[in-house]
Write a protein that holds these residues in place. Sequence first.
Motif, PDB file in Angstrom:
ATOM      1  N   GLY A 147      27.055 -27.475  -7.273  1.00 35.27           N
ATOM      2  CA  GLY A 147      27.179 -28.419  -8.374  1.00 35.27           C
ATOM      3  C   GLY A 147      28.512 -29.143  -8.326  1.00 35.27           C
ATOM      4  O   GLY A 147      29.467 -28.707  -7.682  1.00 35.27           O
ATOM      5  N   SER A 180      21.873 -23.633  -9.112  1.00 33.93           N
ATOM      6  CA  SER A 180      21.437 -23.701 -10.503  1.00 33.93           C
ATOM      7  C   SER A 180      19.988 -24.155 -10.614  1.00 33.93           C
ATOM      8  O   SER A 180      19.257 -23.708 -11.496  1.00 33.93           O
ATOM      9  CB  SER A 180      22.341 -24.647 -11.299  1.00 33.93           C
ATOM     10  OG  SER A 180      23.659 -24.148 -11.361  1.00 33.93           O
ATOM     11  N   THR A 237      29.282 -34.520 -13.641  1.00 35.75           N
ATOM     12  CA  THR A 237      28.972 -33.214 -13.074  1.00 35.75           C
ATOM     13  C   THR A 237      27.484 -32.916 -13.176  1.00 35.75           C
ATOM     14  O   THR A 237      26.887 -33.006 -14.244  1.00 35.75           O
ATOM     15  CB  THR A 237      29.762 -32.109 -13.796  1.00 35.75           C
ATOM     16  OG1 THR A 237      31.147 -32.467 -13.821  1.00 35.75           O
ATOM     17  CG2 THR A 237      29.602 -30.786 -13.083  1.00 35.75           C
ATOM     18  N   ARG A 238      26.891 -32.568 -12.036  1.00 33.68           N
ATOM     19  CA  ARG A 238      25.457 -32.284 -11.978  1.00 33.68           C
ATOM     20  C   ARG A 238      25.232 -30.875 -11.440  1.00 33.68           C
ATOM     21  O   ARG A 238      26.053 -30.353 -10.685  1.00 33.68           O
ATOM     22  CB  ARG A 238      24.748 -33.288 -11.072  1.00 33.68           C
ATOM     23  CG  ARG A 238      24.722 -34.703 -11.604  1.00 33.68           C
ATOM     24  CD  ARG A 238      24.209 -35.671 -10.551  1.00 33.68           C
ATOM     25  NE  ARG A 238      22.909 -35.289 -10.034  1.00 33.68           N
ATOM     26  CZ  ARG A 238      21.750 -35.613 -10.614  1.00 33.68           C
ATOM     27  NH1 ARG A 238      21.760 -36.313 -11.731  1.00 33.68           N
ATOM     28  NH2 ARG A 238      20.603 -35.252 -10.088  1.00 33.68           N
ATOM     29  N   PRO A 239      24.112 -30.243 -11.799  1.00 31.33           N
ATOM     30  CA  PRO A 239      23.813 -28.912 -11.259  1.00 31.33           C
ATOM     31  C   PRO A 239      23.495 -28.970  -9.774  1.00 31.33           C
ATOM     32  O   PRO A 239      22.914 -29.951  -9.291  1.00 31.33           O
ATOM     33  CB  PRO A 239      22.587 -28.472 -12.076  1.00 31.33           C
ATOM     34  CG  PRO A 239      21.948 -29.743 -12.530  1.00 31.33           C
ATOM     35  CD  PRO A 239      23.082 -30.703 -12.744  1.00 31.33           C
ATOM     36  N   GLY A 240      23.911 -27.930  -9.046  1.00 30.91           N
ATOM     37  CA  GLY A 240      23.619 -27.838  -7.623  1.00 30.91           C
ATOM     38  C   GLY A 240      22.368 -27.016  -7.361  1.00 30.91           C
ATOM     39  O   GLY A 240      21.651 -26.607  -8.280  1.00 30.91           O
TER      40      GLY A 240
END
Length: 506
Positions: A280, A291, A285-288
């Motif tokens: 992420g 996640s 910010t984005r989930p990787g």
Amino acid sequence: MQEISYGRYSLLSATLRGVEAVPVEVEVSVFRGLPSFSIVGMPDSSIQESKERIFSAIKSSKFIMPNARIVVNLAPGHIKKSGSGFDLPIAVAILVATGQIPYDEIYKYMLIGELSLDGAVREIPGLLAFALCAKDKGLNLLGADSKEQSVEIEGVNQFYVESLSSFRENDFKPVEFVNNNDQDYECYDFKDISGHDVAKRALQIAACGNHGVLMIGPPGSGKTMLASRLPSILPPLTKDEQMESAVIHSIAGESVTSILDGVRPFRSPHHSATLPGLIGGGNPTRPGEVSLAHNGVLYLDELAEFGTHVLQGVRQPMESGDVTIIRADGAVTFPARFSLIAASNPCPCGYFGDKEHECKCTAKQISNYQRKIGGPVMDRIDMHLDVSRIDAKSVLNTGNGTSSDELLEGVLKGRDFSQWRLKDAKGPKNMEALVESCKLSSDDFEFFEEVATDNNMSGRGIMRVLSVARTIADIDTSENVTHDHLCEALTFRVRDKNTSMIEQLC
């Protein structure tokens, strides 16, 4: 020509922060002065760009863009705002403040949506998170129509508009939720794989106790086939798990249909994945992938081909079950409880240890290749498994192997027994509690101590073996971890030349 007034109006919107939507008050003030359009309140570049979209959308929808000074404030001012979802609330607030659309009903809604240049309303990622935020604030959600992301949530009414011009008469349409319960999802079955009984047993144990598995073997040995069938022996997602995973996928802009039908996520990122792509990050910010695999399976094929720093980044989520990303404007935490299944060739050519193909790699090449994975990562993976290629007869006998239904029966039996065993457990689930739950006899305790000492096991490695042994005992519905359970767990931890020694001792 329509007369416009000058005034101030505010309505509620939201911005994504981690796995939740944070409410944001959109304040708009229109007053006489030199024509200007400014947005304050820590907006990112995508929000600053919204000025041109809003201007064009208002004009295309046959409204009047006021020739005045426009100030937009996104409150609270200390939170970083991001995304194009503020287009709609800013445009609507301008039109209400200038008296061009009625405002009697607008205050009952939380507005989210991106505007096209012709005034059409487009969907944005994270509709599920926004709906939950609207529910907390006691508001209805109003945005774009979305078949992939719209989820019916008790306690919040969801509506959509097709274009900005729909606000002339407050023409809001209720979202129609699609029932996908009868939809079939592709799910591979273990019966397609003949042989590999030890590997299937290992994956059954992993599915029962959420253990990590590393499969090492030559190309074509069936590692990916085995891993892709793990979801078929995992129990369906519970309602709480569905919502947790669906919010993450919604924020990432991915479909939540299968998740809301109980199908556990299965993520298989390519080995060229970057660290932000895996754990992420980015701006916003984005989930990787770790996640997106929450409550499901993360499959890392060609493990040794991943960047060393990328693999090291997976270590912390494997232990804690979440990812915390620190930025200048604060910390963002994403959940990341997943079952790790990894696969790797034993050497660069892939045939080290293969009885049919000669390995052409030097000892140094083999050592360097295996060192790429790193001891700290290896130590955190519960079960290490050698997977060999099966013979042609077994390959042609496909469809007659142990089925997923048979393996799932053992998984469910083990999970039910574990819940029964822990129903009266008191205190935290720490290492002391794990050792006590195994109830090893004095002979088995001494035996395990001897094997752990001879193989230089770390404290983490010792606990991992006990955890796997406890899961095996649960599948056998045994309150005590017996000698056989302990030996089977050790064979999945200690490989190569030491395995035969363990088998002789057992």
